[in-house]
Design an enzyme around this catalytic site. Structure first.
Site, PDB file in Angstrom:
ATOM      1  N   ASP A 289       0.847  -1.195   0.000  1.00  0.00           N
ATOM      2  CA  ASP A 289       0.000   0.000   0.000  1.00  0.00           C
ATOM      3  C   ASP A 289       0.880   1.241   0.000  1.00  0.00           C
ATOM      4  O   ASP A 289       1.843   1.333   0.772  1.00  0.00           O
ATOM      5  CB  ASP A 289      -0.905  -0.028   1.243  1.00  0.00           C
ATOM      6  CG  ASP A 289      -1.518   1.327   1.546  1.00  0.00           C
ATOM      7  OD1 ASP A 289      -2.208   1.849   0.672  1.00  0.00           O
ATOM      8  OD2 ASP A 289      -1.297   1.848   2.663  1.00  0.00           O
TER       9      ASP A 289
ATOM     10  N   ASP B 121      -3.685   2.528  -5.316  1.00  0.00           N
ATOM     11  CA  ASP B 121      -2.474   2.566  -4.493  1.00  0.00           C
ATOM     12  C   ASP B 121      -2.243   1.291  -3.688  1.00  0.00           C
ATOM     13  O   ASP B 121      -1.362   1.261  -2.824  1.00  0.00           O
ATOM     14  CB  ASP B 121      -2.518   3.771  -3.552  1.00  0.00           C
ATOM     15  CG  ASP B 121      -3.684   3.709  -2.576  1.00  0.00           C
ATOM     16  OD1 ASP B 121      -4.629   2.935  -2.827  1.00  0.00           O
ATOM     17  OD2 ASP B 121      -3.645   4.431  -1.560  1.00  0.00           O
ATOM     18  N   GLU B 122      -2.989   0.228  -3.964  1.00  0.00           N
ATOM     19  CA  GLU B 122      -2.821  -1.038  -3.253  1.00  0.00           C
ATOM     20  C   GLU B 122      -2.775  -2.189  -4.260  1.00  0.00           C
ATOM     21  O   GLU B 122      -3.617  -2.242  -5.170  1.00  0.00           O
ATOM     22  CB  GLU B 122      -3.975  -1.285  -2.287  1.00  0.00           C
ATOM     23  CG  GLU B 122      -4.080  -0.309  -1.137  1.00  0.00           C
ATOM     24  CD  GLU B 122      -5.298  -0.597  -0.294  1.00  0.00           C
ATOM     25  OE1 GLU B 122      -5.160  -1.111   0.830  1.00  0.00           O
ATOM     26  OE2 GLU B 122      -6.414  -0.321  -0.768  1.00  0.00           O
TER      27      GLU B 122
END
Length: 419
Positions: free
Chosen positions: A11, A106-107
């Site tokens: 993350d 974003d992960e």
């Protein structure tokens, strides 16, 4: 016995803000937030750790954030840039394993089960290498959750955010000491309403669910939420125990179940049907265009509405079934308009969403006696091709030039934010 998987959820810390700080070294030691500095009532999309330490929170209003932190630097979002950086990070992950699955911008999940032996490194060395590779390439720091399943990697990632090295591991050997004592609202997919339901059942920690017999959890959830809750009970029971057989799959390959678009509106501008009708048609155009791009038609049209007059608020959604599956603008728009008119209470609109579902392949189209649907579809595809090549502003309806139109504004945005 099959080898236990090693799955990471990586993350990016304060992703949008981190990208902007990397692009602006002069802001290295200053509090930075991503939002629209021209709209004090707009929301903060991301805040760097320095800004968070001074009280700035994600989803707070820009004006409120500046009140708490007057020295805050507010930077207008650049969604196209964030997507490019996200894709670059994906490429970095793919240099360590071919099993990389995006979870959000974003992960990403990484299955590194085979990487440990391939790189002849222990797991900690591989994780540190990944973190440094991403940091040096993008300026973004990553936190990594480790687990034998995707669900445990996800929950471990939440704990990694509190660790200095940004790494935390959950496995079946430490669930009872690390995960189960946590309050139930920290379990994945448990939000405010579900937390209240669990409290009514006498459940306050994740361990309360994990140690309970599945049949007992189902019984309590039925009493609180009704008979339809059995599937939810099994999901939460398995999540608390870290049970998740789903593999890490490369790319995004999930079949679409619906296609929709929504828009937050300035409610004082959308008080009458003529203004609302303009936005409704614009949203239908986008929905149908996206459906055609993916080769789908929809059988069910759904209209979701949020209303407010400044003091009272109301939200609801309604749906209707089309006579034939469609991705033709005039057919979907007629159904959506009638659906809205039949259920609108008359309050100003603060949000409107249009979607189609029960999708089917558009390679076969039902013909009708009074409408040349194939010709209409070919015409709309031609418009799609022009917009794809020259941009969505290349062809636009005259109604979108009215003050209530939002199509020109949306043409400058990705996901509702500026490119």
């Amino acid at each position: 016995m099959p080898k236990e998987r090693i799955i990471l959820l990586s993350d990016c810390q304060s992703f949008y803000a981190s990208v902007e700080k990397a692009a602006h070294p002069e802001y290295k030691d200053r509090p930075v937030a991503v939002g629209d500095p021209a709209r004090m009532n707009g929301i903060v999309l991301a805040a760097c750790p320095i800004a968070k330490a001074r009280g700035v929170t994600t989803a707070s209003r820009v004006g409120e954030a500046l009140t708490k932190c007057p020295e805050l630097v507010v930077i207008r979002p650049r969604m196209r840039t964030y997507i490019k950086v996200s894709l670059l990070i994906s490429e970095i992950y793919q240099s360590y394993t071919d099993l990389v699955e995006p979870f959000s911008i974003d992960e990403q999940f990484l299955d590194v089960t085979g990487s440990v032996s391939f790189f002849e490194q222990d797991l900690q060395d591989i994780i540190r290498s990944v973190q440094q590779h991403v940091l040096l390439s993008t300026g973004v720091w990553t936190r990594v959750g480790v687990g034998p399943t995707k669900i445990l990697a996800k929950m471990a990632n939440n704990m990694a955010k509190k660790k200095e090295d940004g790494v935390f591991k959950l496995d079946y050997g430490n669930l009872d000491t690390e995960l189960w004592p946590l309050p139930v609202h920290e379990m994945f997919m448990v939000a405010g309403r579900m937390t209240k339901n669990f409290y009514r059942m006498g459940i306050t920690t994740i361990g309360d669910i994990a140690r309970m017999e599945l049949g007992e959890l189902k019984r309590r959830m039925r009493m609180t939420m009704g008979r339809q809750s059995d599937i939810q009970a099994e999901y939460y029971w398995q999540t608390a125990r870290g049970i998740d057989p789903s593999p890490v799959v490369t790319g995004i390959r999930h079949q679409l179940k619906s296609v929709g678009h929504g828009k937050a509106l300035r409610w004082n501008l959308y008080t009458r049907l003529p203004e609302i009708e303009v936005v409704l048609l614009e949203l239908v155009i986008e929905v149908c265009q996206r459906a055609r791009r993916h080769g789908y038609m929809g059988s069910v049209v759904t209209v979701a509405v949020s209303e407010t007059d400044g003091t009272r608020s109301n939200a609801y959604s309604r749906q209707t079934t089309l006579p034939e599956p469609s991705s033709l603008t005039h057919e979907v728009a007629a159904a959506a308009y009638q659906l809205f008119v039949d259920h609108w209470t008359g309050m100003p609109l603060s949000r409107l969403t249009i979607s189609i579902s029960q999708l089917t392949d558009d390679s076969v189209m039902q013909l009708t006696l009074f409408d040349d649907r194939v010709r209409s579809y070919n015409r709309e595809q031609a418009i799609d091709h022009i917009k794809t090549r020259y941009g969505s502003r290349a062809l636009i309806r005259a109604s979108s030039l009215l003050e209530s139109g939002v199509a020109l504004e949306r043409a400058e945005q990705i996901g509702g934010h500026y490119q």
